[in-house]
Design a protein around this motif. Structure first.
Motif, mmCIF file in Angstrom:
data_model
loop_
_atom_site.group_PDB
_atom_site.id
_atom_site.type_symbol
_atom_site.label_atom_id
_atom_site.label_comp_id
_atom_site.label_asym_id
_atom_site.label_seq_id
_atom_site.Cartn_x
_atom_site.Cartn_y
_atom_site.Cartn_z
ATOM 1 N N ARG A 299 54.412 36.443 38.070
ATOM 2 C CA ARG A 299 53.706 35.879 36.925
ATOM 3 C C ARG A 299 54.701 35.591 35.792
ATOM 4 N NH1 ARG A 299 53.074 38.979 32.661
ATOM 5 N NH2 ARG A 299 51.135 37.977 32.027
ATOM 6 N N SER B 179 45.953 37.105 38.293
ATOM 7 C CA SER B 179 44.923 38.129 38.147
ATOM 8 C C SER B 179 43.876 37.627 37.158
ATOM 9 C CB SER B 179 45.562 39.415 37.626
ATOM 10 O OG SER B 179 46.011 39.212 36.295
ATOM 11 N N ASP B 180 42.856 38.448 36.928
ATOM 12 C CA ASP B 180 41.828 38.092 35.943
ATOM 13 C C ASP B 180 42.446 37.815 34.577
ATOM 14 O OD1 ASP B 180 39.924 38.433 37.887
ATOM 15 O OD2 ASP B 180 39.247 40.401 37.165
ATOM 16 N N HIS C 90 43.540 32.995 42.955
ATOM 17 C CA HIS C 90 43.178 34.249 42.297
ATOM 18 C C HIS C 90 43.384 35.399 43.276
ATOM 19 C CE1 HIS C 90 40.099 37.330 41.033
ATOM 20 N NE2 HIS C 90 40.816 37.194 39.930
ATOM 21 N N ILE C 91 44.034 36.486 42.799
ATOM 22 C CA ILE C 91 44.346 37.589 43.715
ATOM 23 C C ILE C 91 43.776 38.936 43.285
ATOM 24 C CG2 ILE C 91 46.435 36.566 44.714
ATOM 25 C CD1 ILE C 91 48.043 38.319 42.701
ATOM 26 N N GLY C 92 42.956 38.978 42.219
ATOM 27 C CA GLY C 92 42.343 40.263 41.916
ATOM 28 C C GLY C 92 42.206 40.584 40.449
ATOM 29 N N SER D 55 42.822 42.636 36.736
ATOM 30 C CA SER D 55 43.970 42.597 35.829
ATOM 31 C C SER D 55 45.051 43.636 36.116
ATOM 32 C CB SER D 55 43.483 42.736 34.389
ATOM 33 O OG SER D 55 42.622 41.669 34.043
ATOM 34 N N GLU E 130 45.967 46.243 41.398
ATOM 35 C CA GLU E 130 44.842 45.590 42.061
ATOM 36 C C GLU E 130 45.085 44.092 42.261
ATOM 37 O OE1 GLU E 130 41.069 46.608 40.208
ATOM 38 O OE2 GLU E 130 41.969 48.417 39.367
ATOM 39 N N SER E 131 46.302 43.642 42.005
ATOM 40 C CA SER E 131 46.591 42.211 42.141
ATOM 41 C C SER E 131 48.034 41.975 42.580
ATOM 42 C CB SER E 131 46.286 41.479 40.823
ATOM 43 O OG SER E 131 46.899 42.126 39.722
ATOM 44 N N TYR E 132 48.970 41.995 41.658
ATOM 45 C CA TYR E 132 50.353 41.630 41.959
ATOM 46 C C TYR E 132 51.079 42.634 42.849
ATOM 47 C CZ TYR E 132 49.608 38.218 38.260
ATOM 48 O OH TYR E 132 49.119 37.177 37.500
ATOM 49 N N THR F 240 47.052 40.905 50.026
ATOM 50 C CA THR F 240 46.308 39.874 49.300
ATOM 51 C C THR F 240 47.199 38.678 49.000
ATOM 52 O OG1 THR F 240 44.898 41.566 48.298
ATOM 53 C CG2 THR F 240 44.931 39.402 47.246
#
Length: 635
Positions: free
Chosen positions: A10, A33-34, A50-52, A54, A58-60, A65
């Motif tokens: 990001r 993320s969000d 979108h991957i999850g 914030s 739970e995302s990066y 995912t």
């Protein structure tokens, strides 16, 4: 060549990779993320997934995912950037097993250099000098204290899986060792899931010198010279430069050759950095420089190497991952001039560098240096990710010129209301010791009092603010500011700055137009960056000063002749004094608005009745929003 690249990251590094990929004809896919749904890297990429939620966990940091996102978007390669999963050997292997191209070293190389103790043992075997210390498997206190005694105090306890300054403790005396070890182990367990440590001799005047290396899949390895990253705060780099000041050719050849030897010992492929620690008490010398660790990824500070060599390191990464040989041989890689990078963080140096979050209502960066950023005006800085919001890079023929150029750049930064370390960076660059190259990793702590002290507005800034608050309009009364019947004109304007009253004599009573004014980059004096009837923002020296009228002048702010009471500034309604249908007298308090730790009392402009209340107590309101409507009482 790669056709479609997913960037598993990001912010500024994602934007940086996208820029190079686009130039060489590769399509890009962003993940978000969000919290990053409206981020710059999402907007500039060719596609986004979108991957999850914030939190990064739970995302990066969810490898499966990200790989699924690459498949969904039709990507054939993944670039990890730096941080997050960039040095995760398992993720690298999973990417390869998924049939995708991994932009990075072989997972075995990542694993080999991932644990500091194993990496040091490997380097010793390869003939690379390492810092004196203990790297044994026995981790009991009974074993570690004698090891520290044998090394000699002071020593440094370091988590073997550490990074970013976490899991490190300096120990000056034997009696302090046990407590420091326990603290280090707790932090290491929490941050890395591994509480094992190593012990190193603490260098008296350490310099952090690192060498950029590159390897290809055909056995070739080269270096792109060194960088000095000694200016650090809590083991986090703040200012980096290339080449290292005070580095002679003999020492440069020694450490660069050692870096190449280190990379070859693990058959390294791609971009990597070999980090050394040097004892600078007698200047930089080959026999007082030791291997510290290797970062098996692209570094945050890679732009200074790009600046002095003219080589795009991201393009090299993409070409090498595609199977090409290194674009240049060692003899063809040269450097010219000097480059310095400053990391602009969303933090408040005056408050122990506490992170600063919020919306970037004003976001102005200089245009005379290289800028790497992943945000733009209107974006929000959250608490979910690293607080670095931009990098400023200056390149010039000499180190002195580069320092002055970067200092000017830091002084022209104008960001509000989020706090930044821009003025802190400018002061660090102006410090005589830094200009002389007399630096080590303790430079910032030893100069903390001078560097951390908040900047005060200059007299010129106060005069500019006072001018902006003079009455504006047409007619004879607007031409008589400060007029008094029986005395000389009072040319002092009372204002508030950070909750305190300030008074300034206006040097000129010429009107200051509402809106934005810019100063030339070469003369970073105070400038108005925003002005309304109730607030003037002045940027100076990397700081933004918010001036408001004296509370007595602001007591009727936001009132209008038609009875519409509006918010003079974005804020929160702290007190709602009236109710609908209530009779009020002229000057009676209606609403108290809290903004930037100050209160604004909004009063009735005439006798009347409260017809409507458009906002409630505790509500956040925007500038200009109608809060209350009053009508005249005709009875």
């Amino acid at each position: 060549m790669i056709q479609r690249l997913l960037i598993a990251n990001r912010g500024e590094i994602a934007c940086r990779i996208i820029r190079t990929a686009r130039r060489v004809g590769i399509e890009t896919v962003a993940v978000f993320s969000d919290a990053d749904a409206n981020s710059l890297h999402v907007r500039v990429a060719d596609a986004a997934v979108h991957i999850g939620a914030s939190p990064a966990s739970e995302s990066y940091l969810v490898g499966e995912t990200i790989i699924a996102a690459a498949r969904q978007a039709g990507a054939d390669a993944i670039h990890p950037g730096f941080g997050f999963l960039s040095e995760n050997a398992q993720f690298a292997q999973d990417v390869i097993d998924a049939g995708l191209i991994w932009i990075g070293p072989d997972p075995k190389s990542i694993e080999a250099m991932g644990l500091k103790d194993a990496a040091k043992s490997r380097m010793q075997a390869a003939g690379v000098p390492v810092t004196p210390g203990y790297m044994g498997a026995e981790q009991s206190l009974d074993r570690l204290i004698p090891a520290a005694d044998a090394i000699g105090y002071p020593v440094l306890i370091k988590a073997i899986a550490g990074g970013g300054g976490k899991g490190m403790r300096k120990v000056e005396h034997r009696d302090d060792f046990a407590a420091a070890l326990q603290s280090c182990q707790r932090e290491a367990k929490s941050a890395f899931g591994d509480d094992r440590v190593l012990i190193e001799k603490l260098i008296a005047r350490p310099r952090h010198i690192e060498v950029q290396v590159f390897g290809d899949k055909h056995g070739n390895v080269v270096h792109l010279f060194e960088r000095d990253c000694s200016l650090q705060r809590r083991h986090q780099k703040v200012i980096e430069e290339a080449p290292a000041p005070g580095m002679d050719e003999t020492t440069r050849a020694a450490i660069c050759n050692a870096a190449v030897k280190a990379a070859k010992s693990i058959s390294y492929v791609g971009a990597g950095t070999i980090e050394f620690i040097a004892d600078a008490s007698e200047g930089l010398r080959p026999d007082r420089t030791w291997f510290m660790e290797m970062n098996t990824r692209l570094q945050v500070e890679h732009p200074v190497t790009e600046a002095i060599t003219g080589i795009d390191l991201v393009e090299w990464q993409l070409r090498i991952a595609s199977g090409e040989t290194l674009p240049k041989l060692q003899k063809d890689i040269v450097f010219s001039g000097h480059a310095i990078e400053a990391r602009l963080y969303a933090e408040d140096p005056a408050r122990a560098f506490m992170p600063s979050t919020g919306r970037l209502d004003i976001f102005e960066l200089p245009d005379h240096v290289r800028i790497e950023t992943g945000v733009e005006q209107g974006n929000t800085i959250t608490s979910f990710y690293d607080p670095m919001i931009a990098k400023l890079i200056a390149h010039a023929a000499t180190r002195t010129e580069a320092i002055e150029t970067l200092k000017t750049a830091c002084e022209t930064v104008a960001i509000y209301p989020v706090k930044t370390n821009a003025s802190f960076l400018a002061r660090a660059l102006a410090t005589p010791g830094f200009i002389a190259g007399d630096i080590d990793t303790g430079f910032i702590p030893s100069h903390s009092e001078a560097l951390n002290h908040p900047l005060d507005p200059s007299l010129q800034a106060l005069e500019l603010a006072s001018q902006s608050m003079l009455p504006q309009g047409q007619g004879p009364w607007f031409g008589l500011p400060g007029f008094r019947m029986n005395a000389a004109p009072d040319r002092h304007i009372r204002m508030r700055l950070n909750g305190h009253f300030v008074s300034a004599a206006s040097a000129s009573f010429a009107s200051v137009k509402s809106g934005r004014m810019r100063a030339a980059p070469q003369t970073p004096g105070p400038k108005i960056i925003h002005q309304s009837s109730h607030q003037t923002l002045i940027a100076e020296g990397g700081e933004v000063f918010a001036f408001t009228p004296d509370r007595t002048e602001a007591s009727h702010a936001g009132t209008a002749g038609d009875g519409a009471i509006t918010a003079p500034i974005p804020g929160r309604i702290s007190h709602l004094v009236i109710t609908t249908g209530q009779s009020v007298k002229k000057g009676e308090t209606l609403v108290v608005l809290e903004a930037m730790k100050m209160e604004y009392t909004l009063s009735a402009p005439f006798d009347g009745i409260v017809e409507e209340i458009a906002a409630g107590q505790g509500d956040q309101v925007t500038e200009g929003a109608v809060l209350v409507k009053i009508v005249e009482d005709n009875q």
